[in-house]
Design an enzyme around this catalytic site. Structure first.
Site, PDB file in Angstrom:
ATOM      1  N   HIS A 205       0.805  -1.232   0.000  1.00 19.17           N
ATOM      2  CA  HIS A 205       0.000   0.000   0.000  1.00 19.17           C
ATOM      3  C   HIS A 205       0.832   1.274   0.000  1.00 19.17           C
ATOM      4  O   HIS A 205       0.282   2.366  -0.075  1.00 19.17           O
ATOM      5  CB  HIS A 205      -0.956   0.014   1.197  1.00 19.17           C
ATOM      6  CG  HIS A 205      -0.260   0.334   2.488  1.00 19.17           C
ATOM      7  ND1 HIS A 205       0.512  -0.583   3.155  1.00 19.17           N
ATOM      8  CD2 HIS A 205      -0.206   1.475   3.210  1.00 19.17           C
ATOM      9  CE1 HIS A 205       1.001  -0.036   4.237  1.00 19.17           C
ATOM     10  NE2 HIS A 205       0.594   1.220   4.299  1.00 19.17           N
TER      11      HIS A 205
HETATM   12  C1  UD1 Z   1      -2.306   5.632   5.698  1.00 17.91           C
HETATM   13  C2  UD1 Z   1      -1.024   6.110   6.386  1.00 17.91           C
HETATM   14  C3  UD1 Z   1       0.027   5.015   6.300  1.00 17.91           C
HETATM   15  C4  UD1 Z   1      -0.487   3.708   6.826  1.00 17.91           C
HETATM   16  C5  UD1 Z   1      -1.767   3.353   6.077  1.00 17.91           C
HETATM   17  C6  UD1 Z   1      -2.359   2.053   6.544  1.00 17.91           C
HETATM   18  C7  UD1 Z   1      -0.532   8.508   6.259  1.00 17.91           C
HETATM   19  C8  UD1 Z   1       0.322   9.520   5.622  1.00 17.91           C
HETATM   20  N1  UD1 Z   1      -0.476   7.284   5.729  1.00 17.91           N
HETATM   21  O1  UD1 Z   1      -2.009   5.463   4.324  1.00 17.91           O
HETATM   22  O2  UD1 Z   1       1.149   5.401   7.078  1.00 17.91           O
HETATM   23  O3  UD1 Z   1       0.482   2.712   6.672  1.00 17.91           O
HETATM   24  O4  UD1 Z   1      -2.703   4.415   6.275  1.00 17.91           O
HETATM   25  O5  UD1 Z   1      -3.513   1.747   5.842  1.00 17.91           O
HETATM   26  O6  UD1 Z   1      -1.201   8.812   7.214  1.00 17.91           O
HETATM   27  N2  UD1 Z   1      -9.402   4.872   1.479  1.00 17.91           N
HETATM   28  C9  UD1 Z   1     -10.582   4.203   1.415  1.00 17.91           C
HETATM   29  N3  UD1 Z   1     -11.180   3.861   2.600  1.00 17.91           N
HETATM   30  C10 UD1 Z   1     -10.669   4.175   3.802  1.00 17.91           C
HETATM   31  C11 UD1 Z   1      -9.463   4.890   3.843  1.00 17.91           C
HETATM   32  C12 UD1 Z   1      -8.830   5.227   2.683  1.00 17.91           C
HETATM   33  O7  UD1 Z   1     -11.089   3.881   0.339  1.00 17.91           O
HETATM   34  O8  UD1 Z   1     -11.262   3.842   4.842  1.00 17.91           O
HETATM   35  C13 UD1 Z   1      -8.719   5.226   0.195  1.00 17.91           C
HETATM   36  C14 UD1 Z   1      -8.981   6.640  -0.220  1.00 17.91           C
HETATM   37  O9  UD1 Z   1      -9.110   6.635  -1.584  1.00 17.91           O
HETATM   38  C15 UD1 Z   1      -7.714   7.367   0.147  1.00 17.91           C
HETATM   39  C16 UD1 Z   1      -6.661   6.284   0.012  1.00 17.91           C
HETATM   40  O10 UD1 Z   1      -7.320   5.073   0.379  1.00 17.91           O
HETATM   41  O11 UD1 Z   1      -7.497   8.440  -0.683  1.00 17.91           O
HETATM   42  C17 UD1 Z   1      -5.478   6.495   0.883  1.00 17.91           C
HETATM   43  O12 UD1 Z   1      -5.886   6.710   2.246  1.00 17.91           O
HETATM   44  P1  UD1 Z   1      -4.973   7.627   3.212  1.00 17.91           P
HETATM   45  O13 UD1 Z   1      -5.530   7.596   4.578  1.00 17.91           O
HETATM   46  O14 UD1 Z   1      -4.768   8.950   2.578  1.00 17.91           O
HETATM   47  O15 UD1 Z   1      -3.564   6.922   3.191  1.00 17.91           O
HETATM   48  P2  UD1 Z   1      -3.160   5.386   3.247  1.00 17.91           P
HETATM   49  O16 UD1 Z   1      -2.533   5.038   1.959  1.00 17.91           O
HETATM   50  O17 UD1 Z   1      -4.279   4.530   3.736  1.00 17.91           O
END
Ligand code: UD1
Length: 364
Positions: A205
């Protein structure tokens, strides 16, 4: 004493669970739980509260996804009035996600003490958003709780007062130990028709791996070969699914008969899969630690690790993203004899108790 405890993203939930439990032995502390809403899907959030029996959050900021600046700013703006209303003595943050630094910054500016659980870890790679979050959170924290000696050493080099730093062990491992027996009852192996030690588990991820189609495609080159040797189970993070679909690489994945893509799993099912796997391929931080305790070889698809103890203890091989290097590390594990994997000091299931004991004493 009032402490607001912060969670936001999936890896935070297993870290906060044992801390919330440990407060029960200290009635002088009034803990509140706040969910920023950085992760919000049922499979990325609610499932973990249910399985790990985390109390329902007292406060939910419901910020959701956005760019780094927008998400961090939204959490800060929403958290500031909460701190002004509740006037906590301390705010406790875990890990290295955007919620960690956002809430930490708000807390110290309003005069609350900041407690950082999982302090001092360093990949020395400032292109990782988590590394920036770690360095900044540690710089403003009053209590820095470390999982391994490298964390203590890194903080000393950065000039952090040794009196603030405590080596306490690993709260993520507290949770693993507490739930191991329950996870063992998970029907995942039967459901996926897998035999113990005859399959691999994959998670990916990191933006550096899944946002760039050329890199993602290189990793798939290696996986194409690995899945010819044994089934590979891939519970996919929403970010990676998006990366696959937008680049068209999803078709390549679908063509790999022995690579099985699943939706994100709950904690117990995933723990069961990891514990019975022959090997785990990952770019996660926490999974490097969990495989160390489970004594399952881990191949880390990154150029570095902020958790060097997992390499020193013999569980983890950091291979980077070169398809040949990935493949040769996997082949060595598949052909080699069982490894001698050691348990890091203080990873004994009691880290959260030590943390809460230190907090209680400091505020008595
Ligand atoms: C975040 C953390 C990362 C951690 C990871 C675990 C930061 C900078 N990054 O990254 O350190 O290892 O979480 O999962 O804080 N999304 C969904 N559903 C959700 C959450 C996210 O669909 O419940 C999708 C959204 O499109 C979002 C993307 O995932 O834009 C990324 O989510 P985000 O929280 O920005 O970062 P992660 O890649 O999950």
């Amino acid at each position: 004493m009032k402490v607001i405890n912060i969670v936001g993203a999936r890896p935070n939930f297993m870290k906060i669970a044992p801390v919330m439990e440990a407060y029960r032995a200290h009635p002088s502390i009034v803990p509140l739980l706040l969910h920023t809403g950085q992760h919000y899907d049922e499979a990325m959030s609610k499932l973990f509260f249910d399985e790990l029996e985390i109390p329902r959050p007292d406060i939910n900021l419901e910020v959701g996804s956005a760019s780094h600046a927008a998400q961090t700013a939204a959490i800060m703006q929403a958290f500031e009035p909460v701190v002004m209303e509740h006037k906590p003595d301390a705010v406790l943050v875990v890990g290295d996600v955007n919620s960690t630094i956002a809430c930490g910054l708000v807390a110290v500016k309003l005069g609350a003490k900041l407690i950082h659980v999982e302090a001092g870890l360093r990949s020395f790679d400032r292109t990782m958003p988590e590394e920036v979050n770690r360095v900044l959170t540690d710089a403003i924290s009053d209590f820095l709780f470390c999982t391994e000696q490298s964390g203590v050493d890194n903080l000393a080099k950065e000039g952090v007062d040794a009196g603030k730093v405590h080596l306490v062990g690993n709260v993520m491992i507290d949770t693993l130990m507490r739930h191991r027996a329950k996870a063992d009852e998970s029907p995942m192996l039967k459901r996926l028709k897998l035999k113990p030690r005859e399959f691999a588990v994959l998670t990916l991820h990191r933006p550096a791996n899944v946002d760039d189609p050329a890199i993602f495609s290189g990793i798939l080159d290696a996986l194409e070969e690995v899945q010819k040797q044994m089934p590979v189970i891939f519970p996919i993070h929403p970010r990676s699914r998006k990366g696959l679909v937008s680049s068209g690489l999803d078709k390549r994945v679908a063509a790999m008969k022995n690579l099985q893509v699943l939706y994100p799993l709950g904690y117990l099912d995933f723990l069961k899969l990891m514990s019975e796997a022959k090997l785990v391929l990952t770019d996660s931080g926490g999974i490097q630690e969990e495989t160390t305790i489970l004594k399952v070889p881990c191949v880390t698809l990154r150029e570095n690790t902020e958790r060097p103890i997992t390499v020193e203890c013999g569980a983890n091989t950091v291979v980077g993203r070169d398809p040949k290097a990935i493949l040769s590390a996997c082949s060595a594990i598949l052909k080699g004899s069982a490894r001698d994997i050691r348990t890091p000091p203080l990873w004994d299931g009691h880290a959260a108790e030590r943390i809460v004991e230190i907090i209680a004493r400091a505020f008595a």
